[in-house]
Design a protein around this motif. Structure first.
Motif, mmCIF file in Angstrom:
data_model
loop_
_atom_site.group_PDB
_atom_site.id
_atom_site.type_symbol
_atom_site.label_atom_id
_atom_site.label_comp_id
_atom_site.label_asym_id
_atom_site.label_seq_id
_atom_site.Cartn_x
_atom_site.Cartn_y
_atom_site.Cartn_z
ATOM 1 N N PRO A 14 0.833 -1.209 0.000
ATOM 2 C CA PRO A 14 0.000 0.000 0.000
ATOM 3 C C PRO A 14 0.864 1.253 0.000
ATOM 4 O O PRO A 14 1.867 1.342 0.717
ATOM 5 C CB PRO A 14 -0.804 -0.130 1.290
ATOM 6 C CG PRO A 14 -0.884 -1.604 1.532
ATOM 7 C CD PRO A 14 0.443 -2.154 1.072
ATOM 8 N N GLY A 15 0.456 2.209 -0.826
ATOM 9 C CA GLY A 15 1.238 3.425 -0.976
ATOM 10 C C GLY A 15 2.312 3.329 -2.035
ATOM 11 O O GLY A 15 2.939 4.348 -2.377
ATOM 12 N N GLY A 16 2.517 2.149 -2.564
ATOM 13 C CA GLY A 16 3.549 1.950 -3.571
ATOM 14 C C GLY A 16 3.101 2.291 -4.978
ATOM 15 O O GLY A 16 1.963 2.746 -5.199
ATOM 16 N N SER A 17 3.989 2.062 -5.922
ATOM 17 C CA SER A 17 3.742 2.392 -7.324
ATOM 18 C C SER A 17 4.050 1.208 -8.218
ATOM 19 O O SER A 17 4.866 0.343 -7.866
ATOM 20 C CB SER A 17 4.607 3.585 -7.750
ATOM 21 O OG SER A 17 4.318 4.741 -7.001
ATOM 22 N N GLN A 82 0.772 4.338 -15.373
ATOM 23 C CA GLN A 82 1.556 4.541 -14.162
ATOM 24 C C GLN A 82 0.601 4.682 -12.987
ATOM 25 O O GLN A 82 -0.272 5.555 -12.984
ATOM 26 C CB GLN A 82 2.437 5.783 -14.285
ATOM 27 C CG GLN A 82 3.300 6.029 -13.055
ATOM 28 C CD GLN A 82 4.170 7.262 -13.200
ATOM 29 O OE1 GLN A 82 4.333 7.802 -14.289
ATOM 30 N NE2 GLN A 82 4.735 7.703 -12.098
ATOM 31 N N MET A 83 0.781 3.848 -11.994
ATOM 32 C CA MET A 83 -0.123 3.806 -10.840
ATOM 33 C C MET A 83 0.649 4.158 -9.578
ATOM 34 O O MET A 83 1.622 3.475 -9.235
ATOM 35 C CB MET A 83 -0.750 2.410 -10.715
ATOM 36 C CG MET A 83 -1.447 1.942 -11.996
ATOM 37 S SD MET A 83 -2.263 0.344 -11.812
ATOM 38 C CE MET A 83 -0.854 -0.740 -11.618
ATOM 39 N N ASN A 84 0.234 5.224 -8.925
ATOM 40 C CA ASN A 84 0.878 5.683 -7.705
ATOM 41 C C ASN A 84 -0.087 5.605 -6.533
ATOM 42 O O ASN A 84 -1.315 5.549 -6.718
ATOM 43 C CB ASN A 84 1.364 7.125 -7.879
ATOM 44 C CG ASN A 84 2.410 7.265 -8.964
ATOM 45 O OD1 ASN A 84 3.242 6.382 -9.181
ATOM 46 N ND2 ASN A 84 2.383 8.395 -9.652
ATOM 47 N N ASN A 85 0.468 5.625 -5.339
ATOM 48 C CA ASN A 85 -0.331 5.629 -4.117
ATOM 49 C C ASN A 85 -1.394 4.520 -4.146
ATOM 50 O O ASN A 85 -2.578 4.763 -3.886
ATOM 51 C CB ASN A 85 -0.987 7.000 -3.923
ATOM 52 C CG ASN A 85 -1.515 7.189 -2.527
ATOM 53 O OD1 ASN A 85 -1.105 6.501 -1.591
ATOM 54 N ND2 ASN A 85 -2.452 8.118 -2.380
ATOM 55 N N LEU A 86 -0.962 3.339 -4.448
ATOM 56 C CA LEU A 86 -1.880 2.208 -4.579
ATOM 57 C C LEU A 86 -2.471 1.815 -3.228
ATOM 58 O O LEU A 86 -1.804 1.918 -2.184
ATOM 59 C CB LEU A 86 -1.170 1.023 -5.214
ATOM 60 C CG LEU A 86 -0.872 1.180 -6.713
ATOM 61 C CD1 LEU A 86 0.211 0.206 -7.160
ATOM 62 C CD2 LEU A 86 -2.139 0.968 -7.521
ATOM 63 N N THR A 87 -3.699 1.364 -3.270
ATOM 64 C CA THR A 87 -4.399 0.889 -2.074
ATOM 65 C C THR A 87 -4.883 -0.542 -2.320
ATOM 66 O O THR A 87 -4.962 -0.989 -3.470
ATOM 67 C CB THR A 87 -5.603 1.775 -1.752
ATOM 68 O OG1 THR A 87 -6.641 1.528 -2.717
ATOM 69 C CG2 THR A 87 -5.238 3.259 -1.771
#
Length: 125
Positions: A14-17, A82-87
């Motif tokens: 979580p919070g990763g990219s 591009q996916m940031n701040n993943l939950t």
């Protein structure tokens, strides 16, 4: 006919990219709008983001705005997500899809007729 191949997804905290890619083959690639969809277990497939054939128009689902960015590299026949701040709620199989309606920015799955095989993205600690 357009063939689409997604890059391998993976496990992200979580919070990763994570950046997904969708590589197309076929001479008509440049005339296709490309979108990303996702489907979580027990849920319907939903649109995430799309980009027109020219790359000048994009669209994002509300739940990814400000976190995800879509782009396309015409020289590499590739669209990136591009996916940031993943939950954990982003956990799903992600699919790229194409439509020959080249100016489309639709996020409706039924408007796309060329699909990749999908790639699993899991967000978990």
């Amino acid at each position: 006919q357009l063939q689409l191949v997604e890059s391998e997804g993976g496990l992200v905290q979580p919070g990763g990219s994570l950046t997904l890619s969708c590589t197309a083959s076929g001479s008509t690639w440049r005339f296709y709008a490309i979108a990303w969809f996702r489907q979580a277990p027990g849920k319907e497939r939903e649109g995430v983001s799309c980009i027109s054939a020219s790359g000048r128009a994009t669209n994002y689902a509300d739940f990814v705005k400000g976190r995800f960015t879509i782009s396309r590299d015409k020289d590499k026949n590739t669209v990136y997500l591009q996916m940031n701040n993943l939950t954990p709620e982003d956990t799903a199989i992600y699919y790229c899809a194409g439509t020959s309606t080249w100016a489309s920015t639709s996020l409706r799955p039924y408007e796309y007729d060329q699909w990749g095989q999908g790639t699993q993205v899991t967000v978990s600690s």
